[in-house]
Design an enzyme around this catalytic site. Structure first.
Site, PDB file in Angstrom:
ATOM      1  N   THR A 136       0.815  -1.215   0.000  1.00  0.00           N
ATOM      2  CA  THR A 136       0.000   0.000   0.000  1.00  0.00           C
ATOM      3  C   THR A 136       0.848   1.265   0.000  1.00  0.00           C
ATOM      4  OG1 THR A 136      -0.162   0.027   2.414  1.00  0.00           O
ATOM      5  CG2 THR A 136      -1.856  -1.189   1.214  1.00  0.00           C
ATOM      6  N   ASP A 137       0.202   2.365  -0.403  1.00  0.00           N
ATOM      7  CA  ASP A 137       0.866   3.671  -0.383  1.00  0.00           C
ATOM      8  C   ASP A 137       0.453   4.429   0.884  1.00  0.00           C
ATOM      9  OD1 ASP A 137      -1.703   4.613  -0.844  1.00  0.00           O
ATOM     10  OD2 ASP A 137      -1.335   5.126  -2.941  1.00  0.00           O
ATOM     11  N   MET A 138       0.781   5.707   0.952  1.00  0.00           N
ATOM     12  CA  MET A 138       0.490   6.499   2.151  1.00  0.00           C
ATOM     13  C   MET A 138      -1.006   6.661   2.399  1.00  0.00           C
ATOM     14  SD  MET A 138       3.520   9.337   2.126  1.00  0.00           S
ATOM     15  CE  MET A 138       2.936  10.072   3.637  1.00  0.00           C
TER      16      MET A 138
END
Length: 129
Positions: free
Chosen positions: A14-16
């Site tokens: 996942t990203d931020m």
């Protein structure tokens, strides 16, 4: 024939914002193609060592439709759209349940390990088709 590969979304995917980073969908579909080829009985390492041939992705046309999130259980579906002596076109979908989150049309070609185009061997075409 549709091949299905389950994939769990981990924190590292996942990203931020907490959604699957866009490039990871390409990793998911690559894993699915590799597992399908293996299940068909094609040993890519042996193919390279014995014949000097490798599969190469030539083109990817991708659509991101909805986000996947941490801990989602996804399914990557892969099926052949077209197979010729020089080109293998696949449709791949990443789904959560029945919802399609990502879809791609992938063109795979055969090359020699020195980078020259090659025809797909007849036995490979028979296994895939």
């Amino acid at each position: 024939m549709t091949h299905k590969l389950p994939i769990r979304v981990y924190y590292e995917d996942t990203d931020m914002a907490g959604i699957v980073y866009y490039a990871n969908y390409l990793r998911y579909i690559e894993r699915a193609r590799s597992e399908w080829v293996r299940e068909l009985g094609i040993d890519q390492r042996e193919m390279k060592e014995a014949d000097g041939l490798v599969f190469v992705v030539r083109r990817v046309e991708a659509d991101y439709l909805a986000p996947a999130k941490l801990d989602d259980l996804l399914t990557v579906e892969t099926e052949t759209v077209q197979l010729t002596g020089v080109r293998w076109i696949l449709e791949q979908r990443v789904k959560r349940g029945e919802d399609v989150l990502f879809q791609a049309v992938v063109t795979v070609v055969m090359m020699t390990e020195t980078g020259h185009p090659a025809r797909m061997p007849a036995n490979i075409r028979q296994m895939v088709h």
